[in-house]
Motif scaffolding. Structure first.
Motif: not given
Length: 242
Positions: A179, A176, A186
């Motif tokens: 990302a 996460e 994600r």
């Protein structure tokens, strides 16, 4: 190039370890070890910067956040460099923020003292200017990579840059977080990481990624990582952190 005698003072920061004895003696009393806690903001966009940081471990991300609240990493800084270069350019603020990505520690130096040393025109100034050039190269290549290359290629570049700066095969970072740094979904990072794992290049765990095959990861990456690394190798000493 200014002459300098490398200091035996092991500060574990690539730039500081290139300084002369005289420069180290001037700076030593004002350098203080600080903890870099994951997620800590070292400076925010538009806010005055009063401190420069020279990481000894960990990784700091320079990020830009849009008006809609979307954030993207524009550069990554580790033990090879310094955080807060704007204080050397008579500009105490920037549009970007600096956030600790991987926990570690740094040597902190008051902005006015860093500026004073920079204006002396010695090796500190020489290395700071060279570092700013490679940092700009990293920013430019990041923009190119994010615009033209797949998420998988971006992930390879990101993992390699991070691996260079922490010096271990285990990266304590979530997909996460990656990302967010890349400015992608994600799910896209999860898919890309899955493909790299199938190829035997990395191994993923809860909140961790292990680099299994560094050479293979380099072959899988786009040219952006090589361009950035070549600039570091060209402009900074071999022992300057990466």
């Amino acid at each position: 190039m200014p002459t300098t005698t490398a200091t035996p003072w092991k500060v574990r920061n690539g730039l500081l370890e290139t300084l002369s004895h005289d420069e180290c003696d001037r700076l030593r009393p004002d350098l203080h070890v600080v903890e870099l806690q994951q997620g800590k903001t070292l400076y925010s966009a538009g806010m005055p910067q009063t401190t420069m940081y020279f990481p000894r471990s960990g990784v700091v991300s320079m990020t830009y956040t849009t008006e809609q609240g979307e954030s993207t990493e524009i550069a990554m800084i580790g033990r090879e460099g310094m955080v807060g270069t704007s204080v050397l350019m008579d500009s105490m603020t920037t549009p970007s923020s600096a956030v600790v990505q991987v926990a570690g520690e740094a040597l902190a130096l008051r902005a006015d003292i860093a500026d004073r040393e920079f204006r002396k025109g010695g090796h500190f100034q020489f290395m700071a200017v060279r570092y700013m050039q490679v940092l700009l190269a990293q920013m430019a290549q990041t923009a190119v990579c994010n615009r033209h290359h797949s998420v998988e290629k971006q992930l390879c570049r990101w993992l390699l840059l991070c691996h260079d700066r922490i010096g271990t095969d285990e990266l304590q970072v979530t997909q996460e977080t990656i990302a967010t740094r890349l400015g992608v979904r994600r799910e896209a990072v999860t898919e890309a990481a899955g493909r790299l794992q199938v190829l035997g290049l990395i191994r993923c765990g809860r909140g961790r990624i292990w680099i299994v095959d560094r050479k293979g990861l380099e072959k899988q990456a786009c040219e952006c990582y090589t361009v950035v690394r070549r600039e570091y190798d060209r402009l900074l000493p071999p022992h300057a952190g990466i």
